[in-house]
Write an enzyme that holds these catalytic residues in place. Sequence first.
Site, short mmCIF file in Angstrom:
data_model
loop_
_atom_site.label_atom_id
_atom_site.label_comp_id
_atom_site.label_asym_id
_atom_site.label_seq_id
_atom_site.Cartn_x
_atom_site.Cartn_y
_atom_site.Cartn_z
N LYS A 108 -13.81 23.62 2.35
CA LYS A 108 -13.74 22.19 2.70
C LYS A 108 -12.32 21.83 3.12
CE LYS A 108 -14.94 17.65 0.71
NZ LYS A 108 -15.52 16.97 -0.46
N SER A 155 -19.10 14.07 0.73
CA SER A 155 -18.14 14.40 1.77
C SER A 155 -18.04 15.89 2.07
CB SER A 155 -16.76 13.87 1.39
OG SER A 155 -16.27 14.51 0.21
N SER A 157 -20.01 14.19 -3.92
CA SER A 157 -19.73 14.85 -2.64
C SER A 157 -20.16 16.30 -2.54
CB SER A 157 -18.23 14.74 -2.32
OG SER A 157 -17.89 13.41 -2.03
#
Length: 447
Positions: free
Chosen positions: A78, A152, A176
């Site tokens: 990420k 996210s 997330s």
Amino acid sequence: MTSWIGRTAAEIAAAVREKQATPRDVVAEHLARIERLDGHVGAFRAVRAEAALAEADEVGSRADLAELPLAGVPVAVKDNLAVRGESNRVGSAATPDTPADHDHVIVARLRAAGAVVVGLTNVPELCVFGTTEGVHGTARNPWDTSRTAGGSSGGSAAAVAAGMVPIALGNDGMGSLRIPAANCGLVTIKPGTGVVPAGISDGDWFGMSENGPLATTVEDTRLMLSVLAGTEVVRPNAPATHRIAVSLRSPLAGVAIGKPYASAAREAAGLLIKAGHQVRRADPPYPMSLGVTALTHWTAGTAVDAEGLDPRRLTRRTRVHAAVGKRFVERVRGGEDRARLRRRLEPFFAEYDVLLTPALARRSPRSAPWHERGWLRNIIANSAYSPLTPPWNLTGWPAMSVPVGTLPSGAPCAVQLVGRPGAEAELLALAEQIEKLRPWRRTAPLD
């Protein structure tokens, strides 16, 4: 020729350790899939093709290859965690395009275990929202590309669901990991506080954010969590009987749970009864103030992360989110609201070992330029479909998402399992029982 696409991390690592495959061949095949599919899926902000192949060769020449738990396994990271030699943009035009001079500690642990970082994945700006789109790209759900992958950790989830990597690294501050995992048919676990090193942005959203794995199987989730935690998360020697509460109530007043997600929770409850557990309907005593508590912490975390960035280069929804949060920073820093919530919920978890809920309230929003839309419209869209995840960031307790069933569109559906502090192995064992009784398809049919 054996294809490694769609194979689990455990299978790939075993083959590499036994010299049935080379890290270069495995990584090259996944890079080719990324090149072929990512223009449509949008999982990656940056792909490290040349560097990843060189690092795969280094793994293949390691003297300890036969001992590496993730030998030659491609992994995506990420884009809010440092990867040496790569910039860390966090989905924003306001962040510097400066290569990191070190790996984040958990990236270093993945590499030490033999994993090869093939790229950094797309996130919404500053990892604020439950949809992933922005100036660096849009992550779509590989099962239904008209829909967002979630956020996210949307790019990481999309990469795994599309078979571009077998596992990916994400993190979870208000859901997330669990939100995109539920959208994309993956297994994930948000570990409890202190299990995995955090170090996410400035202050980990006041201790609410945790790093964790995204995978297609419980075995890979356990394997990756063990590497991230630096200690083996072992499977219990003998199955235990657990007291499990099933709740179909949204923690957020006024938000209803959609029929497919309620049905998935009921189905999972039936599977756990079949596995020998004591299951009954019971709702946690969520306070009416929970929505306000979640909003104040959510916005305050963004206010801290936005400090020092040029507001003119932030999108409107992020600017407003940060501005709203500035007034709450000192209030949430003390932790009293979170401590009060824990005290309220602890008696429930003294009566029950595990809570089972739907993972989401409804399917994800359409894939659209949400970063160009107003703040309130984003807040409403996020709250309407993902109200069930934030309480467990506020408490700091472990929670995971597990696929169960499908939506009418054919996309995956999912449930959430929540446990007391230290219950990571317990949750994984329950998820494994669900997986055994209700197997799911691992990757989206993109070919």
